[in-house]
Structure formats: C-alpha cells, structure tokens
Design a protein around this motif. Structure first.
Motif, PDB file in Angstrom:
ATOM      1  N   ALA A  79      -8.036 -24.154 -74.404  1.00 58.25           N
ATOM      2  CA  ALA A  79      -8.556 -23.537 -73.188  1.00 58.25           C
ATOM      3  C   ALA A  79      -9.631 -22.519 -73.541  1.00 58.25           C
ATOM      4  O   ALA A  79      -9.646 -21.959 -74.645  1.00 58.25           O
ATOM      5  CB  ALA A  79      -7.432 -22.856 -72.407  1.00 58.25           C
ATOM      6  N   GLY A  80     -10.524 -22.304 -72.602  1.00 51.00           N
ATOM      7  CA  GLY A  80     -11.568 -21.299 -72.784  1.00 51.00           C
ATOM      8  C   GLY A  80     -11.784 -20.524 -71.506  1.00 51.00           C
ATOM      9  O   GLY A  80     -11.698 -21.081 -70.400  1.00 51.00           O
ATOM     10  N   ILE A  81     -12.046 -19.241 -71.661  1.00 57.54           N
ATOM     11  CA  ILE A  81     -12.313 -18.370 -70.512  1.00 57.54           C
ATOM     12  C   ILE A  81     -13.574 -17.579 -70.801  1.00 57.54           C
ATOM     13  O   ILE A  81     -13.725 -17.033 -71.898  1.00 57.54           O
ATOM     14  CB  ILE A  81     -11.146 -17.390 -70.258  1.00 57.54           C
ATOM     15  CG1 ILE A  81      -9.874 -18.144 -69.886  1.00 57.54           C
ATOM     16  CG2 ILE A  81     -11.505 -16.382 -69.162  1.00 57.54           C
ATOM     17  CD1 ILE A  81      -8.640 -17.236 -69.780  1.00 57.54           C
ATOM     18  N   SER A  82     -14.482 -17.527 -69.844  1.00 55.64           N
ATOM     19  CA  SER A  82     -15.616 -16.618 -69.952  1.00 55.64           C
ATOM     20  C   SER A  82     -15.548 -15.638 -68.790  1.00 55.64           C
ATOM     21  O   SER A  82     -15.282 -16.027 -67.650  1.00 55.64           O
ATOM     22  CB  SER A  82     -16.948 -17.368 -69.958  1.00 55.64           C
ATOM     23  OG  SER A  82     -17.203 -17.963 -68.713  1.00 55.64           O
ATOM     24  N   ILE A  83     -15.779 -14.382 -69.109  1.00 58.66           N
ATOM     25  CA  ILE A  83     -15.717 -13.323 -68.103  1.00 58.66           C
ATOM     26  C   ILE A  83     -17.114 -12.750 -67.928  1.00 58.66           C
ATOM     27  O   ILE A  83     -17.745 -12.314 -68.892  1.00 58.66           O
ATOM     28  CB  ILE A  83     -14.728 -12.228 -68.534  1.00 58.66           C
ATOM     29  CG1 ILE A  83     -13.311 -12.807 -68.632  1.00 58.66           C
ATOM     30  CG2 ILE A  83     -14.747 -11.060 -67.544  1.00 58.66           C
ATOM     31  CD1 ILE A  83     -12.271 -11.839 -69.155  1.00 58.66           C
ATOM     32  N   LEU A 137      -3.589 -25.656 -78.137  1.00 62.68           N
ATOM     33  CA  LEU A 137      -3.771 -24.905 -79.378  1.00 62.68           C
ATOM     34  C   LEU A 137      -3.874 -23.409 -79.118  1.00 62.68           C
ATOM     35  O   LEU A 137      -3.415 -22.597 -79.925  1.00 62.68           O
ATOM     36  CB  LEU A 137      -5.043 -25.376 -80.095  1.00 62.68           C
ATOM     37  CG  LEU A 137      -5.072 -26.834 -80.537  1.00 62.68           C
ATOM     38  CD1 LEU A 137      -6.455 -27.193 -81.073  1.00 62.68           C
ATOM     39  CD2 LEU A 137      -4.008 -27.088 -81.615  1.00 62.68           C
ATOM     40  N   GLY A 138      -4.494 -23.025 -78.016  1.00 56.68           N
ATOM     41  CA  GLY A 138      -4.693 -21.616 -77.704  1.00 56.68           C
ATOM     42  C   GLY A 138      -5.833 -21.472 -76.720  1.00 56.68           C
ATOM     43  O   GLY A 138      -6.332 -22.452 -76.163  1.00 56.68           O
ATOM     44  N   CYS A 139      -6.247 -20.236 -76.517  1.00 58.63           N
ATOM     45  CA  CYS A 139      -7.306 -19.953 -75.554  1.00 58.63           C
ATOM     46  C   CYS A 139      -8.326 -18.994 -76.166  1.00 58.63           C
ATOM     47  O   CYS A 139      -7.960 -17.954 -76.720  1.00 58.63           O
ATOM     48  CB  CYS A 139      -6.711 -19.340 -74.285  1.00 58.63           C
ATOM     49  SG  CYS A 139      -7.946 -18.881 -73.047  1.00 58.63           S
ATOM     50  N   GLY A 140      -9.585 -19.359 -76.072  1.00 63.96           N
ATOM     51  CA  GLY A 140     -10.658 -18.476 -76.493  1.00 63.96           C
ATOM     52  C   GLY A 140     -11.204 -17.724 -75.290  1.00 63.96           C
ATOM     53  O   GLY A 140     -11.261 -18.273 -74.190  1.00 63.96           O
ATOM     54  N   ILE A 141     -11.584 -16.487 -75.501  1.00 62.13           N
ATOM     55  CA  ILE A 141     -12.140 -15.678 -74.416  1.00 62.13           C
ATOM     56  C   ILE A 141     -13.524 -15.200 -74.827  1.00 62.13           C
ATOM     57  O   ILE A 141     -13.692 -14.555 -75.866  1.00 62.13           O
ATOM     58  CB  ILE A 141     -11.235 -14.485 -74.075  1.00 62.13           C
ATOM     59  CG1 ILE A 141      -9.872 -14.985 -73.577  1.00 62.13           C
ATOM     60  CG2 ILE A 141     -11.885 -13.590 -73.023  1.00 62.13           C
ATOM     61  CD1 ILE A 141      -8.907 -13.886 -73.179  1.00 62.13           C
ATOM     62  N   ALA A 142     -14.517 -15.536 -74.010  1.00 65.02           N
ATOM     63  CA  ALA A 142     -15.904 -15.126 -74.246  1.00 65.02           C
ATOM     64  C   ALA A 142     -16.227 -13.933 -73.365  1.00 65.02           C
ATOM     65  O   ALA A 142     -16.011 -13.966 -72.149  1.00 65.02           O
ATOM     66  CB  ALA A 142     -16.860 -16.274 -73.956  1.00 65.02           C
ATOM     67  N   LEU A 349     -21.121 -23.179 -67.740  1.00 65.71           N
ATOM     68  CA  LEU A 349     -19.794 -23.239 -68.357  1.00 65.71           C
ATOM     69  C   LEU A 349     -19.846 -23.093 -69.879  1.00 65.71           C
ATOM     70  O   LEU A 349     -18.793 -23.070 -70.523  1.00 65.71           O
ATOM     71  CB  LEU A 349     -19.101 -24.553 -68.008  1.00 65.71           C
ATOM     72  CG  LEU A 349     -18.443 -24.667 -66.627  1.00 65.71           C
ATOM     73  CD1 LEU A 349     -17.842 -26.044 -66.440  1.00 65.71           C
ATOM     74  CD2 LEU A 349     -17.371 -23.595 -66.439  1.00 65.71           C
ATOM     75  N   ALA A 350     -21.046 -22.988 -70.438  1.00 66.82           N
ATOM     76  CA  ALA A 350     -21.188 -22.996 -71.891  1.00 66.82           C
ATOM     77  C   ALA A 350     -20.334 -21.948 -72.600  1.00 66.82           C
ATOM     78  O   ALA A 350     -19.652 -22.277 -73.583  1.00 66.82           O
ATOM     79  CB  ALA A 350     -22.658 -22.844 -72.275  1.00 66.82           C
ATOM     80  N   PRO A 351     -20.327 -20.679 -72.190  1.00 64.89           N
ATOM     81  CA  PRO A 351     -19.490 -19.703 -72.913  1.00 64.89           C
ATOM     82  C   PRO A 351     -18.005 -20.057 -72.888  1.00 64.89           C
ATOM     83  O   PRO A 351     -17.307 -19.887 -73.893  1.00 64.89           O
ATOM     84  CB  PRO A 351     -19.776 -18.386 -72.174  1.00 64.89           C
ATOM     85  CG  PRO A 351     -21.130 -18.571 -71.583  1.00 64.89           C
ATOM     86  CD  PRO A 351     -21.169 -20.016 -71.178  1.00 64.89           C
ATOM     87  N   ALA A 352     -17.509 -20.554 -71.750  1.00 67.23           N
ATOM     88  CA  ALA A 352     -16.095 -20.932 -71.674  1.00 67.23           C
ATOM     89  C   ALA A 352     -15.807 -22.139 -72.555  1.00 67.23           C
ATOM     90  O   ALA A 352     -14.777 -22.202 -73.238  1.00 67.23           O
ATOM     91  CB  ALA A 352     -15.700 -21.215 -70.224  1.00 67.23           C
ATOM     92  N   ILE A 353     -16.717 -23.113 -72.555  1.00 69.37           N
ATOM     93  CA  ILE A 353     -16.553 -24.295 -73.410  1.00 69.37           C
ATOM     94  C   ILE A 353     -16.546 -23.888 -74.882  1.00 69.37           C
ATOM     95  O   ILE A 353     -15.682 -24.302 -75.658  1.00 69.37           O
ATOM     96  CB  ILE A 353     -17.673 -25.315 -73.143  1.00 69.37           C
ATOM     97  CG1 ILE A 353     -17.530 -25.910 -71.746  1.00 69.37           C
ATOM     98  CG2 ILE A 353     -17.673 -26.420 -74.198  1.00 69.37           C
ATOM     99  CD1 ILE A 353     -18.701 -26.772 -71.309  1.00 69.37           C
ATOM    100  N   GLY A 354     -17.511 -23.055 -75.265  1.00 64.18           N
ATOM    101  CA  GLY A 354     -17.564 -22.597 -76.651  1.00 64.18           C
ATOM    102  C   GLY A 354     -16.344 -21.799 -77.047  1.00 64.18           C
ATOM    103  O   GLY A 354     -15.857 -21.894 -78.184  1.00 64.18           O
ATOM    104  N   ALA A 355     -15.821 -21.007 -76.113  1.00 59.88           N
ATOM    105  CA  ALA A 355     -14.615 -20.226 -76.401  1.00 59.88           C
ATOM    106  C   ALA A 355     -13.433 -21.139 -76.682  1.00 59.88           C
ATOM    107  O   ALA A 355     -12.619 -20.892 -77.585  1.00 59.88           O
ATOM    108  CB  ALA A 355     -14.308 -19.287 -75.232  1.00 59.88           C
ATOM    109  N   ALA A 356     -13.321 -22.228 -75.911  1.00 55.20           N
ATOM    110  CA  ALA A 356     -12.245 -23.197 -76.157  1.00 55.20           C
ATOM    111  C   ALA A 356     -12.415 -23.866 -77.518  1.00 55.20           C
ATOM    112  O   ALA A 356     -11.434 -24.102 -78.241  1.00 55.20           O
ATOM    113  CB  ALA A 356     -12.229 -24.248 -75.052  1.00 55.20           C
TER     114      ALA A 356
END
Length: 368
Positions: A79-83, A137-142, A349-356
């Motif tokens: 998962a990925g999240i961008s704020i 696997l986890g979640c990345g946050i941008a 959506l690029a930052p969220a995709i990259g965070a994932a």
C-alpha cells in the motif's frame, strides 16, 4: 534503489524484472552476467515459490518462441499513501506494480492526533474495500518536505506547516509496517527506472522539488536536502519565496504561484489558456515557461543529465514541450537543440504509487 552488497542472484533477477517488466532467460543471463546453469536453478526455485511466472510468448527470429518471465502479481502487494495540503491519496499495488485500488480523500492534514486517527480509519476502510488481495507487505507514506529517515522525523514541511515532527505517531495508529519517503523521491520511484539510469527529476506542484537519481541511487545529501531545486536562486532580489529568500525558482514555477489570486483549479486555469480566452493568464504561463527554461538549463549545466518533469504541471508542460525547448536553446551553450527533457508517465498518484513500491523494492532486495 541502491544495489545491496552481496546481493543474491534471486534478488538481482527480481530487481531486473521490476524495472524491465519482463525478460527471457537468455536476456537475464546476458544482462546480469549470470551463467545459464546458475540462472536456471534460481529461476526454477523462484517459480516454485511463486515469485516469478511465465509472462508471454515472445516472437522469435527463428525456431521456437521464447517465453518471457515476469514478477508474479499475486505473490504479494503493498500500500502507498501520499499526503498533500488538501488531499490524502491511497493506492494498493500488486507485486508487478498494477493498481488494485485507489482512493482520493479530501482532507487537510495538520499532524494532530485526530488527523492520525482519521488516516488510520480511512486506511482500514480502504483495505476492507479491497480485501481480495495477496499478502500485504506494508505501507509507504510519501510526505512533502525533508525527511530524516534515521530519526524518523519530518524535519520541515512548508506544505503541511510542520517542523521537527516525529513520524512515530503514524506507526502507533497504523496496522502495518511503515516506510517514509519524500514525495518527489516517491514520485520518481513510480517511474520504475532501470538501475543504469541517471537523471534529474523535477517535481512541479504546489511547491517545486526534485531528486537526483544516479545509476540506481537517489542522492539524499548529508542533511537529507538533496534535490531542493525550488530554492535555487534564479533572479536575485526577485519574488519572495516562502523560505524567506528572494528570487528562488519556487515562486515562479509552482502551481501556487501560477494560480495565485485566481480561485481556480489548475485544470480550469489551463483550459482558459488552451482556449486563448485570457491573455493575462497566457502571459503568466509564458513567464513560467521562461523561468522553467532557465532552471532546466542550469540543472543541465550542473549535472549533465536528462531532466524528467513530473508533478501536476507535467501533463501541461508536455503539451507545450516544443515551446519550452525553444526557450532553452539560447540559454544552453552545449545543447543547441535540446532533447534532454522527458515527461513523467505517472501524474497525481505518482507519490502514493512510489511509496507503495518502497515495500516491493525492500522485499526484492531482501531475497536470498
């Protein structure tokens, strides 16, 4: 994306397929300088463990068609999240990088406990709506700003109006392991560049940021501030930047400066320009391109690399790329016919995709 020392053969295979999407066994052996017996042994075990799958039959110049290999989308997901200042974007990617689900939530995040609880609730709801997914696997946050990964803190974010903000609160409320990344760095990861690539990534959004990517590595800098291209002074004693200096690139090339005083969305503003309905807005756009040309020329002189433009402005820059190149020509001593500008393939959506993809890469580089 740096290559780990003593990286395993399995990891190298998966990492190559991550950036190239698919390849035949012969291509893998040649590109990775691995003997065919060693390659076949490792590929066989990776297929048995469902990390790899046969992808498709490729055309051959003679004889049997070759079968390509690819990462197995169902092996895992991330998962990925961008704020941002006004939105929270969430995505769920399979192991091959395809989007399983996404959501954009209008919200002004200020870093309070209430905000963290809201984020956690929305994330759990998002996963529940996309429950038919492989192991997570986890979640990345941008995040927009300077991230100190060692201290796990947001050193400074003008966009979110936060300074020396501990990222530990995110982990306390989120139900999965987290990794954090600057939004521009994450947007670059979403491009899935090959390890041999070197370029400047220029992110044009509410603020101007960027990344220096050199042969598989993102330069962080001694104080995690590499890529702050928005604060390069282009016009001494020019417009005042939010950082306090005068003449930075940011107040000339950001969407904030472009839309200042208009009460319009970026799409509405650019529609007026495409329709030639507002000469004042057209002039403002032309002035942005003038400054962007100067910034790109300076970056090219400093680093001698191609420049990829991403962020909300990238699709509009793409439509006017020839005009931007023409503005660069008289500024560039070496490239009289500049062809070093590229436009990023991913947009909002690029930052969220990259965070994932932080977790996909982490898993790949950990393969033994």
């Amino acid at each position: 994306m740096a290559k780990k020392q003593n990286q395993s053969v399995r990891s190298r295979i998966a990492e190559y397929l991550y950036s190239h999407h698919n390849a035949t066994k012969a291509e893998l052996a040649s590109e990775l300088s691995i003997s065919m017996p060693t390659l076949l042994s490792n590929v066989s075990s990776m297929i048995d463990e469902e990390i790899l799958i046969p992808d498709q039959m490729l055309e051959s110049t003679g004889g049997r068609k070759a079968t390509a290999l690819a990462l197995n989308p169902q092996y895992a997901c991330a998962a990925g999240i961008s704020i941002t200042k006004s939105n929270i974007n969430m995505v769920l990617l399979d192991f091959a990088g395809s989007i399983l689900g996404s959501v954009k939530i209008p919200y002004s995040f200020t870093g309070t406990q209430k905000d963290l609880d809201f984020l956690s609730e929305q994330f759990k709801h998002f996963l529940a709506k996309n429950d038919q997914h492989p192991k997570l696997l986890g979640c990345g946050i941008a995040l927009p700003g300077i991230i100190n990964k060692k201290a796990r803190s947001l050193t400074k974010s003008h966009v979110l109006n936060l300074q020396n903000y501990s990222l530990g609160g995110f982990q306390e409320v989120m139900p999965v392991e987290l990794l954090f990344e600057n939004d521009a760095n994450a947007a670059l990861l979403a491009e899935r560049l090959p390890k041999e690539a070197s370029l400047i990534f220029l992110n044009l959004g509410r603020t101007v940021g960027g990344t220096l990517f050199n042969q598989g590595q993102i330069a962080q800098g001694d104080h995690f501030r590499a890529g702050e291209f928005g604060h390069m002074i282009l016009y001494p004693n020019g417009k005042t930047c939010y950082c306090g200096k005068k003449g930075c690139a940011d107040p000339y090339c950001s969407t904030s400066s472009l839309l200042e005083g208009t009460n319009q969305t970026l799409n509405e503003f650019m529609k007026d320009i495409s329709n030639n309905s507002d000469p004042v807005k057209s002039k403002r756009w032309d002035e942005l391109l003038d400054t962007l040309a100067l910034l790109c020329s300076n970056l090219r002189m400093a680093f001698d690399m191609d420049i990829m433009i991403g962020g909300p402005l990238s699709s509009y820059i793409k439509s006017d790329l020839s005009r931007l190149n023409n503005k660069i020509k008289p500024l560039d001593l070496f490239d009289r016919n500049p062809d070093y500008l590229r436009i990023a393939s991913k947009e909002h959506l690029a930052p969220a995709i990259g965070a994932a993809e932080l977790f996909i890469l982490h898993n790949i580089q950990s393969l033994k």
